[in-house]
Design an enzyme around this catalytic site. Sequence first.
Site, mmCIF file in Angstrom:
data_model
loop_
_atom_site.group_PDB
_atom_site.id
_atom_site.type_symbol
_atom_site.label_atom_id
_atom_site.label_comp_id
_atom_site.label_asym_id
_atom_site.label_seq_id
_atom_site.Cartn_x
_atom_site.Cartn_y
_atom_site.Cartn_z
ATOM 1 N N TYR A 262 0.867 -1.178 0.000
ATOM 2 C CA TYR A 262 0.000 0.000 0.000
ATOM 3 C C TYR A 262 0.900 1.222 0.000
ATOM 4 O O TYR A 262 1.812 1.332 0.827
ATOM 5 C CB TYR A 262 -0.891 -0.016 1.250
ATOM 6 C CG TYR A 262 -1.810 1.174 1.367
ATOM 7 C CD1 TYR A 262 -2.948 1.286 0.563
ATOM 8 C CD2 TYR A 262 -1.558 2.192 2.285
ATOM 9 C CE1 TYR A 262 -3.800 2.374 0.672
ATOM 10 C CE2 TYR A 262 -2.407 3.282 2.403
ATOM 11 C CZ TYR A 262 -3.520 3.367 1.590
ATOM 12 O OH TYR A 262 -4.364 4.452 1.708
ATOM 13 N N ASP B 132 9.605 2.670 -0.575
ATOM 14 C CA ASP B 132 8.603 3.359 0.238
ATOM 15 C C ASP B 132 8.821 3.000 1.706
ATOM 16 O O ASP B 132 8.447 1.925 2.172
ATOM 17 C CB ASP B 132 7.201 2.944 -0.231
ATOM 18 C CG ASP B 132 6.103 3.632 0.578
ATOM 19 O OD1 ASP B 132 6.442 4.353 1.539
ATOM 20 O OD2 ASP B 132 4.927 3.435 0.251
ATOM 21 N N LYS C 121 4.830 9.125 8.525
ATOM 22 C CA LYS C 121 4.651 8.601 9.880
ATOM 23 C C LYS C 121 5.696 9.146 10.873
ATOM 24 O O LYS C 121 5.575 10.259 11.325
ATOM 25 C CB LYS C 121 4.597 7.077 9.865
ATOM 26 C CG LYS C 121 3.419 6.562 8.989
ATOM 27 C CD LYS C 121 3.139 5.111 9.175
ATOM 28 C CE LYS C 121 2.140 4.552 8.181
ATOM 29 N NZ LYS C 121 0.731 4.813 8.471
HETATM 30 N N1 HOZ Z 1 -3.577 3.240 5.912
HETATM 31 C C1 HOZ Z 1 -3.322 3.237 7.299
HETATM 32 C C2 HOZ Z 1 -2.809 1.933 7.764
HETATM 33 N N2 HOZ Z 1 -1.912 1.266 6.948
HETATM 34 C C3 HOZ Z 1 -4.538 3.567 8.101
HETATM 35 C C4 HOZ Z 1 -4.532 4.946 8.552
HETATM 36 C C5 HOZ Z 1 -5.636 5.280 9.517
HETATM 37 O O1 HOZ Z 1 -6.726 4.746 9.405
HETATM 38 O O2 HOZ Z 1 -5.393 6.097 10.381
#
Ligand code: HOZ
Length: 430
Positions: free
Chosen positions: A144, A239, A267
Site C-alpha cells: 500500500y 517506500d 509517519k
Molecule cells: N492506511 C493506514 C494503515 N496502513 C490507516 C490509517 C488510519 O486509518 O489512520
Amino acid sequence: MNRTHSQALQSRAEKLFPGGVNSPVRGFRSVGGEPPFVARAEGAYLFDADGNRYIDYFGSWGPMILGHAFPPVVEAIERAARNSASFGASTAAEGDLAELVMACYPAIERMRFVSSGTEATMSAIRVARAATGRKRIIKFEGCYHGHADGLLVKAGSGVATLGIPGSAGVPEEIAQLTLALPYNDLDAVRAAFNEYSGQIAAIILEPVIGNAGCILPADGYLQGLRSITAEHGALLIVDEVMTGFRLALGGALELYQLDADLVTLGKIIGGGLPCGAFGGKRKFMDLLAPLGPVYQAGTLSGNPLAMAAGAATVGYLREHAATIYPHLEATSKAVAEGVAAEAQKAGIPLTTNRVGSMWTWFFTSSPVSNYEEAATSNTATFGHFHQAMLKAGIWLPPSQFEAMFLSQAHGPTEVASTITAAKEALKLPK
Ligand code: HOZ
C-alpha cells in the site's frame, strides 16, 4: 467494560462521516465490535471516552515510536505553536529536520517535505516518469502506497481489509499503467521488464510489507530489484513510510544495505503530525520545480509544527539509537513470541512474521511471504481474537492485513499483560 460514551460518539459520527470514520480501517468492519473513541494517550496506553485503558499496539499506525505524549515532542510542538501554526514560507525548522533525515539516509541527497505518505509516493512516481520518459510502474500485490489513483491496484491496508480489488473511481486507463506483481518473486519482475521493455519508469515497493500484515523480503530479493532496475534504466523507489526510522535509524535501507533512487517517508518523520517526504539522488530531485519541469507543491508542506515534532522525534531517536532499537527488538520479540507460544499450546495455527518492532500474527499454518499467502489467514479467527483482546484492554490494529507496532514506552509489564490476555483470547468458540 463500559463504552457508553464511545457508543454515543459513534452514533454521532455515523451522521457526519461515511461509515462513521475519516479513514476506512478505523471502522472495525473486518473484525466486528465497536471502535472505542480515544480521549487521550500516554506512553504505551490509550484511554477511551469512557475512561477505559488499552495497551496500544498500532501507535497511530506507526508514528508513535517514542510513545504517546512524549514530553520532548510535546514541548517542541508547544514551542513552535507559540510562533504561529503556519507561514507558507521557508523556515529554519525545515533545514533542521532535513539535515537529521539525510544524516540517517545517505541515499537522500535532496528531499522535499509534503503532508502525507500519499503525497510522497505520488510525487516520487511523477519524478520517476519525468526522469525516464516512461509511463508504466511496477508495484507489488498487498503493498500500500497511499490512495493516489494509480497505486490502488491490488493494494494492501484497507483495500485488502475490505476486500476491494481496486477502487471505483480510478479510470481503467490509469490503472493499466500499474503492473501489480507478486512480492518476493524476481522472475515475475524480470518477465514484466521483458514484456514491457523500455516502458517501465519505476518499481515502487514497501521493503518490508506492513500493509498486508508484516511480510519480510526473501534473502537477496531487494538487491535483485536494485540490479534489475539498474539494468533496465528504471528507478527503484523504496517506500519507507512505515519502515523509515522504525526498523533502524536508516530504516530498511540501513537494515538491508540497500541503495535507492528515491525514498518516500512519512509517519515517524512527523512525530505524529501530518508530514511526509520524498527524496533521493540529486539528478532526479532537481527535476522538481522551480529548478525543473516536474510540478509539485503544498500550502502546508514543511509545516513548522510538523517539522518541530519530526525533529524532536528523529533527533531523540538518533541520540538514543544505541538503547532504543535494542529495547524495541527485545520487547517486540518477547510479546510476538510469547503470544505465538500461547497459540501453539491452544493448538491454533499461527504464523508470526516480525522484523524489529513491526510484526503480524497470521492465523494460518502456512508461511507468509506474499499477499496470496497472507490471504490464507482465517480472518474470522483474527476478528474473534481482536475483539477478545480489546475487551481485555489490548488494542491491536483492527485488521489481519496491518502490522502491529510498539514503542519505547512498552516494556515487560505490557508484555506480560498482553500474553496473559492472549491466553484467554485464544480460547476460541467451538
Ligand atoms: N492506511 C493506514 C494503515 N496502513 C490507516 C490509517 C488510519 O486509518 O489512520
